[in-house]
Design an enzyme around this catalytic site. Sequence first.
Site, PDB file in Angstrom:
ATOM      1  N   GLY A  48      13.430  -4.265 -14.716  1.00  0.00           N
ATOM      2  CA  GLY A  48      13.431  -5.584 -14.971  1.00  0.00           C
ATOM      3  C   GLY A  48      15.014  -6.162 -14.245  1.00  0.00           C
ATOM      4  O   GLY A  48      15.510  -5.629 -13.523  1.00  0.00           O
ATOM      5  N   GLU A  55       3.353   2.029 -19.384  1.00  0.00           N
ATOM      6  CA  GLU A  55       4.177   0.967 -20.147  1.00  0.00           C
ATOM      7  C   GLU A  55       3.214   0.212 -21.016  1.00  0.00           C
ATOM      8  O   GLU A  55       3.700  -0.067 -22.192  1.00  0.00           O
ATOM      9  CB  GLU A  55       4.935   0.088 -19.379  1.00  0.00           C
ATOM     10  CG  GLU A  55       5.755  -0.973 -19.749  1.00  0.00           C
ATOM     11  CD  GLU A  55       6.129  -1.760 -18.599  1.00  0.00           C
ATOM     12  OE1 GLU A  55       6.236  -3.053 -18.829  1.00  0.00           O
ATOM     13  OE2 GLU A  55       6.794  -1.133 -17.755  1.00  0.00           O
ATOM     14  N   HIS A 106     -31.780  12.130 -11.630  1.00  0.00           N
ATOM     15  CA  HIS A 106     -30.523  12.312 -11.156  1.00  0.00           C
ATOM     16  C   HIS A 106     -30.270  13.795 -11.359  1.00  0.00           C
ATOM     17  O   HIS A 106     -28.994  14.068 -10.719  1.00  0.00           O
ATOM     18  CB  HIS A 106     -29.697  11.601 -12.071  1.00  0.00           C
ATOM     19  CG  HIS A 106     -29.766   9.920 -11.892  1.00  0.00           C
ATOM     20  ND1 HIS A 106     -29.345   9.512 -10.641  1.00  0.00           N
ATOM     21  CD2 HIS A 106     -30.076   9.041 -12.584  1.00  0.00           C
ATOM     22  CE1 HIS A 106     -29.602   8.188 -10.711  1.00  0.00           C
ATOM     23  NE2 HIS A 106     -30.105   7.954 -11.735  1.00  0.00           N
ATOM     24  N   ALA A 142      15.570 -15.145  -5.677  1.00  0.00           N
ATOM     25  CA  ALA A 142      15.281 -15.187  -7.028  1.00  0.00           C
ATOM     26  C   ALA A 142      16.019 -14.317  -7.756  1.00  0.00           C
ATOM     27  O   ALA A 142      16.878 -13.429  -7.454  1.00  0.00           O
ATOM     28  CB  ALA A 142      13.895 -15.212  -7.427  1.00  0.00           C
ATOM     29  N   SER A 173      11.831  -0.280 -11.207  1.00  0.00           N
ATOM     30  CA  SER A 173      11.581  -0.517 -12.436  1.00  0.00           C
ATOM     31  C   SER A 173      12.781  -0.956 -13.297  1.00  0.00           C
ATOM     32  O   SER A 173      13.786  -0.309 -12.884  1.00  0.00           O
ATOM     33  CB  SER A 173      10.838   0.385 -13.266  1.00  0.00           C
ATOM     34  OG  SER A 173      10.473   0.301 -14.552  1.00  0.00           O
ATOM     35  N   HIS A 219       3.360   4.016 -13.704  1.00  0.00           N
ATOM     36  CA  HIS A 219       4.314   3.663 -14.578  1.00  0.00           C
ATOM     37  C   HIS A 219       3.987   2.431 -15.542  1.00  0.00           C
ATOM     38  O   HIS A 219       4.245   2.243 -16.697  1.00  0.00           O
ATOM     39  CB  HIS A 219       5.608   3.496 -13.864  1.00  0.00           C
ATOM     40  CG  HIS A 219       6.990   2.996 -14.559  1.00  0.00           C
ATOM     41  ND1 HIS A 219       6.868   1.566 -15.006  1.00  0.00           N
ATOM     42  CD2 HIS A 219       7.968   3.421 -15.137  1.00  0.00           C
ATOM     43  CE1 HIS A 219       8.040   1.140 -15.562  1.00  0.00           C
ATOM     44  NE2 HIS A 219       8.519   2.208 -15.777  1.00  0.00           N
ATOM     45  N   ASN A 220       3.639   1.318 -14.734  1.00  0.00           N
ATOM     46  CA  ASN A 220       3.564   0.236 -15.484  1.00  0.00           C
ATOM     47  C   ASN A 220       2.018   0.527 -16.596  1.00  0.00           C
ATOM     48  O   ASN A 220       2.043  -0.263 -17.687  1.00  0.00           O
ATOM     49  CB  ASN A 220       3.125  -0.876 -14.629  1.00  0.00           C
ATOM     50  CG  ASN A 220       4.477  -1.430 -14.013  1.00  0.00           C
ATOM     51  OD1 ASN A 220       5.458  -0.752 -13.900  1.00  0.00           O
ATOM     52  ND2 ASN A 220       4.370  -2.688 -13.401  1.00  0.00           N
ATOM     53  N   LYS A 254       4.622   3.497  -9.209  1.00  0.00           N
ATOM     54  CA  LYS A 254       5.179   2.412  -9.829  1.00  0.00           C
ATOM     55  C   LYS A 254       3.987   1.519 -10.725  1.00  0.00           C
ATOM     56  O   LYS A 254       4.137   1.408 -11.823  1.00  0.00           O
ATOM     57  CB  LYS A 254       5.647   1.443  -8.987  1.00  0.00           C
ATOM     58  CG  LYS A 254       6.284   0.114  -9.669  1.00  0.00           C
ATOM     59  CD  LYS A 254       7.334   0.432 -10.895  1.00  0.00           C
ATOM     60  CE  LYS A 254       8.014  -0.715 -11.176  1.00  0.00           C
ATOM     61  NZ  LYS A 254       7.121  -1.859 -11.700  1.00  0.00           N
TER      62      LYS A 254
END
Length: 484
Positions: free
Chosen positions: A136, A195, A456, A17, A134, A191-192, A188
């Site tokens: 694209g 982004e 608690h 692809a 990264s 990173h996204n 990664k």
Amino acid sequence: MAEATQTQANIGVVGMAVMGSNLARNLASREGNTVAIFNRSYEKTQTVLDEHPEAEFIPASSYEEFAASLTKPRTAIIMVQAGKGTDAVIDALTEVFEPGDIIVDGGNALFTDTIRREKAVRETGINFVGAGISGGEEGALLGPSIMPGGSAEAWETLGPILKSIAAVVDGEPCVTHVGTDGAGHFVKMIHNGIEYADMQLIGEAYDLIRRGTGKTPAEIAEIFAEWNKGELESYLIEITAEVLRQVDAETGKPLVDVILDQAGSKGTGVWTVQTSLDLGIPVSGIAEAVFARSVSSKPAQRAAAAALPGPTANPVEDVDGFIEGVRLALYASKVIAYSQGFDAIVAGAEQYGWDIKKGEIAKIWRGGCIIRARFLNRITEAYAENPGLVSLVTAPFFTDVVATAQESWRNVVADAAHAGIPAPVFASSLAYYDSLRADRLPAALTQGQRDFFGAHTYKRVDKEGTFHTLWSGDRSEIESVDSH
């Protein structure tokens, strides 16, 4: 079909692809690489051969033929859709590869899947590497930022190949061995997540300027282009100007006004937030960016709420001052997004036993990747000066940035609230900053409430130990041995 020749290719790519074919073309264009290519449907492989005759690929029509065309240790990069498709390719390659060979998953896999796959493949003696890539389609072709995990043994073979295709900044390729098993895909993922926050912040800045000043998209494009000449210089600021300049050929309107205002998501931002919650790390800016996309994609709710009351907008009087304030608020909020992201990297490294060098990560993000930006050099410098830095925002350079921006940042968040313009990442980033610097937080009250309804327990500021108040009894305090 060209006949595959044994021991001719030093690297192979599975999946033709766009991303896979571009990566294969990038590899083939670099001296020292010969590339074998394979796709489940040979038709796609033939298309790549026909469209790019300049690339001397070695095509294969079966996994056996593909394996036979690779020199040992065989090295193959998988570029297929994450999930079951990736598992199917891994299974097929392990059938034809041998111990010492290397399988690289270059897709956007969830890092826990990579940990699982690496463990399973390791039992066959084959190396498995999860590599975040990264940039694209353009990055894959011209030079991405690459974040590989895996073993040191795999890196010896894979390192020179990845360095040959990575983006280069100041003579240094944007790739480093991140750590073992899932470390590459973890970084990664973060990173996204950053982004997501970065893109939402830019969107909020655009919206504030447009609705606050009435400027057109073309005029705002020039503002972003100017910002890109200074400390905000980045790929995302650069392309924002390009998007805002674009005019729709059919209607003559700015393209941004024709695009449906519903932002999509492939899930990596959600993974970042979910993982950070599991690690106990607040990534509020990233989370609000994810939620902002979710809100945008709820047209029925938005339509039903359109008639809800809001404030009367007051025009901005000092337009230039307001725009400069938005710029400063954007810069300060961006610092917080990166600071939170690196906090998550530190926590992930501790949780999973990875030796991740934070300065190296910032360095390889300077080129090729979507969040590449000028100020990443400053992050590398901050960690070089203080490897044990507790929070990035406390590094002297970034403290100065926020100190300079602080007043404008607060004014912009207040102006947005008064005008009814949503600015969730600007606002949450400021709230996070103020939470960090607060002498006391209302968490004391929260813990008191938790002790009241669930026993608690709590700790005290004035002495050691864990305590519980007998709320249903005489409300005396007792020291607790067990903490719930």
